[in-house]
Design a protein around this motif. Sequence first.
Motif, PDB file in Angstrom:
ATOM      1  N   GLY A   1       2.845  14.893  -7.447  1.00  0.00           N
ATOM      2  CA  GLY A   1       3.633  16.049  -7.021  1.00  0.00           C
ATOM      3  C   GLY A   1       4.565  16.551  -8.101  1.00  0.00           C
ATOM      4  O   GLY A   1       4.689  17.758  -8.331  1.00  0.00           O
ATOM      5  N   VAL A   2       5.231  15.622  -8.801  1.00  0.00           N
ATOM      6  CA  VAL A   2       6.152  16.020  -9.876  1.00  0.00           C
ATOM      7  C   VAL A   2       5.380  16.662 -11.026  1.00  0.00           C
ATOM      8  O   VAL A   2       5.814  17.684 -11.580  1.00  0.00           O
ATOM      9  N   SER A   3       4.241  16.081 -11.392  1.00  0.00           N
ATOM     10  CA  SER A   3       3.477  16.670 -12.502  1.00  0.00           C
ATOM     11  C   SER A   3       2.919  18.044 -12.117  1.00  0.00           C
ATOM     12  O   SER A   3       2.911  18.962 -12.947  1.00  0.00           O
ATOM     13  N   ALA A   4       2.486  18.209 -10.874  1.00  0.00           N
ATOM     14  CA  ALA A   4       1.998  19.519 -10.439  1.00  0.00           C
ATOM     15  C   ALA A   4       3.136  20.539 -10.399  1.00  0.00           C
ATOM     16  O   ALA A   4       2.959  21.701 -10.780  1.00  0.00           O
TER      17      ALA A   4
ATOM     18  N   ARG B   1       3.335  30.311  -8.898  1.00  0.00           N
ATOM     19  CA  ARG B   1       2.691  30.424  -7.580  1.00  0.00           C
ATOM     20  C   ARG B   1       3.546  29.619  -6.606  1.00  0.00           C
ATOM     21  O   ARG B   1       3.500  28.395  -6.594  1.00  0.00           O
ATOM     22  N   TRP B   2       4.340  30.299  -5.796  1.00  0.00           N
ATOM     23  CA  TRP B   2       5.323  29.631  -4.946  1.00  0.00           C
ATOM     24  C   TRP B   2       4.678  28.772  -3.869  1.00  0.00           C
ATOM     25  O   TRP B   2       5.223  27.732  -3.496  1.00  0.00           O
ATOM     26  N   VAL B   3       3.518  29.149  -3.387  1.00  0.00           N
ATOM     27  CA  VAL B   3       2.825  28.332  -2.385  1.00  0.00           C
ATOM     28  C   VAL B   3       2.367  27.018  -3.013  1.00  0.00           C
ATOM     29  O   VAL B   3       2.527  25.943  -2.422  1.00  0.00           O
ATOM     30  N   TRP B   4       1.839  27.083  -4.215  1.00  0.00           N
ATOM     31  CA  TRP B   4       1.410  25.875  -4.920  1.00  0.00           C
ATOM     32  C   TRP B   4       2.610  24.995  -5.265  1.00  0.00           C
ATOM     33  O   TRP B   4       2.555  23.768  -5.159  1.00  0.00           O
ATOM     34  N   ALA B   5       3.691  25.619  -5.669  1.00  0.00           N
ATOM     35  CA  ALA B   5       4.904  24.862  -5.988  1.00  0.00           C
ATOM     36  C   ALA B   5       5.444  24.180  -4.731  1.00  0.00           C
ATOM     37  O   ALA B   5       5.881  23.022  -4.784  1.00  0.00           O
ATOM     38  N   GLY B   6       5.408  24.881  -3.616  1.00  0.00           N
ATOM     39  CA  GLY B   6       5.842  24.281  -2.348  1.00  0.00           C
ATOM     40  C   GLY B   6       4.960  23.115  -1.949  1.00  0.00           C
ATOM     41  O   GLY B   6       5.447  22.082  -1.471  1.00  0.00           O
TER      42      GLY B   6
ATOM     43  N   ILE C   1       0.842  -1.202   0.000  1.00  0.00           N
ATOM     44  CA  ILE C   1       0.000   0.000   0.000  1.00  0.00           C
ATOM     45  C   ILE C   1       0.874   1.248   0.000  1.00  0.00           C
ATOM     46  O   ILE C   1       0.616   2.203  -0.740  1.00  0.00           O
ATOM     47  N   LEU C   2       1.926   1.259   0.822  1.00  0.00           N
ATOM     48  CA  LEU C   2       2.835   2.407   0.860  1.00  0.00           C
ATOM     49  C   LEU C   2       3.546   2.602  -0.476  1.00  0.00           C
ATOM     50  O   LEU C   2       3.739   3.738  -0.926  1.00  0.00           O
ATOM     51  N   LEU C   3       3.925   1.513  -1.118  1.00  0.00           N
ATOM     52  CA  LEU C   3       4.612   1.592  -2.402  1.00  0.00           C
ATOM     53  C   LEU C   3       3.728   2.259  -3.455  1.00  0.00           C
ATOM     54  O   LEU C   3       4.136   3.227  -4.103  1.00  0.00           O
ATOM     55  N   TRP C   4       2.515   1.755  -3.622  1.00  0.00           N
ATOM     56  CA  TRP C   4       1.634   2.288  -4.663  1.00  0.00           C
ATOM     57  C   TRP C   4       1.123   3.685  -4.328  1.00  0.00           C
ATOM     58  O   TRP C   4       0.989   4.534  -5.217  1.00  0.00           O
ATOM     59  N   THR C   5       0.861   3.947  -3.078  1.00  0.00           N
ATOM     60  CA  THR C   5       0.456   5.298  -2.683  1.00  0.00           C
ATOM     61  C   THR C   5       1.609   6.263  -2.893  1.00  0.00           C
ATOM     62  O   THR C   5       1.413   7.394  -3.351  1.00  0.00           O
TER      63      THR C   5
ATOM     64  N   VAL D   1       4.084  17.225  -1.535  1.00  0.00           N
ATOM     65  CA  VAL D   1       3.369  16.006  -1.937  1.00  0.00           C
ATOM     66  C   VAL D   1       4.326  15.023  -2.608  1.00  0.00           C
ATOM     67  O   VAL D   1       4.307  13.816  -2.330  1.00  0.00           O
ATOM     68  N   GLY D   2       5.186  15.534  -3.477  1.00  0.00           N
ATOM     69  CA  GLY D   2       6.169  14.674  -4.129  1.00  0.00           C
ATOM     70  C   GLY D   2       7.151  14.063  -3.145  1.00  0.00           C
ATOM     71  O   GLY D   2       7.514  12.887  -3.252  1.00  0.00           O
ATOM     72  N   ALA D   3       7.573  14.838  -2.147  1.00  0.00           N
ATOM     73  CA  ALA D   3       8.508  14.328  -1.138  1.00  0.00           C
ATOM     74  C   ALA D   3       7.852  13.254  -0.270  1.00  0.00           C
ATOM     75  O   ALA D   3       8.482  12.227   0.042  1.00  0.00           O
ATOM     76  N   ILE D   4       6.612  13.455   0.098  1.00  0.00           N
ATOM     77  CA  ILE D   4       5.888  12.439   0.880  1.00  0.00           C
ATOM     78  C   ILE D   4       5.721  11.169   0.044  1.00  0.00           C
ATOM     79  O   ILE D   4       5.864  10.053   0.545  1.00  0.00           O
ATOM     80  N   GLY D   5       5.434  11.339  -1.240  1.00  0.00           N
ATOM     81  CA  GLY D   5       5.339  10.185  -2.130  1.00  0.00           C
ATOM     82  C   GLY D   5       6.649   9.436  -2.240  1.00  0.00           C
ATOM     83  O   GLY D   5       6.681   8.205  -2.228  1.00  0.00           O
ATOM     84  N   ALA D   6       7.761  10.173  -2.340  1.00  0.00           N
ATOM     85  CA  ALA D   6       9.073   9.531  -2.414  1.00  0.00           C
ATOM     86  C   ALA D   6       9.371   8.775  -1.119  1.00  0.00           C
ATOM     87  O   ALA D   6       9.934   7.666  -1.152  1.00  0.00           O
ATOM     88  N   LEU D   7       8.981   9.333   0.008  1.00  0.00           N
ATOM     89  CA  LEU D   7       9.174   8.650   1.291  1.00  0.00           C
ATOM     90  C   LEU D   7       8.342   7.367   1.355  1.00  0.00           C
ATOM     91  O   LEU D   7       8.840   6.317   1.754  1.00  0.00           O
ATOM     92  N   GLY D   8       7.081   7.448   0.931  1.00  0.00           N
ATOM     93  CA  GLY D   8       6.231   6.249   0.899  1.00  0.00           C
ATOM     94  C   GLY D   8       6.784   5.188  -0.028  1.00  0.00           C
ATOM     95  O   GLY D   8       6.781   3.998   0.281  1.00  0.00           O
TER      96      GLY D   8
END
Length: 164
Positions: free
Chosen positions: A29-32, A44-49, A17-21, A54-61
């Motif tokens: 995150g990367v596409s956004a 928009r720096w807030v959106w980019a942040g 589950i962690l892998l696929w999530t 999101v991408g970093a959390i995905g990489a951790l998962g």
Amino acid sequence: MYVNLYPNKALKKTKQILLWTGILLFCGGVSALAGEFIAREEIRWVWAGGALLVGAIGALGFAVGAGYLQLKDAYFSMTPERIAYRLTLYGAEHTIYWDAIDSIQATEHALVFDLKDSKQMIMRLGHIQSPEIANHVSVSVQLAAIQQQVEVNQVPVSAQRVSL
């Protein structure tokens, strides 16, 4: 006594589950982030942040699910000197020495250790995956407490009788 609280089958399912999530969140995150920097005139720096987060959390998962970061064992261990446990994969490890325990209150959902320094430690049995194992841990602690001359559920030590 040592009990692994997270069987291999449940651990594999959690990792999957962690892998696929993680893959889903990382790609999103990367596409956004790419959309923020490539498709928009003004960034928009807030959106980019947020996209970076999101991408970093995905990489951790993904790293946990793929086995690059190891999960800790969820376990319960009891010896004549101490009780040690970690009930969740990311939870803290707790160690309680028998000589520091004043009394134990046992309910269906938790074991409350009243310590001699007027503190309490609570072992939440609901964190244990299997209700049968949770019941086994609770009963084992209560029996060991009686052997260690510790009051259980407000029954004085002198009134406790155990035939082992």
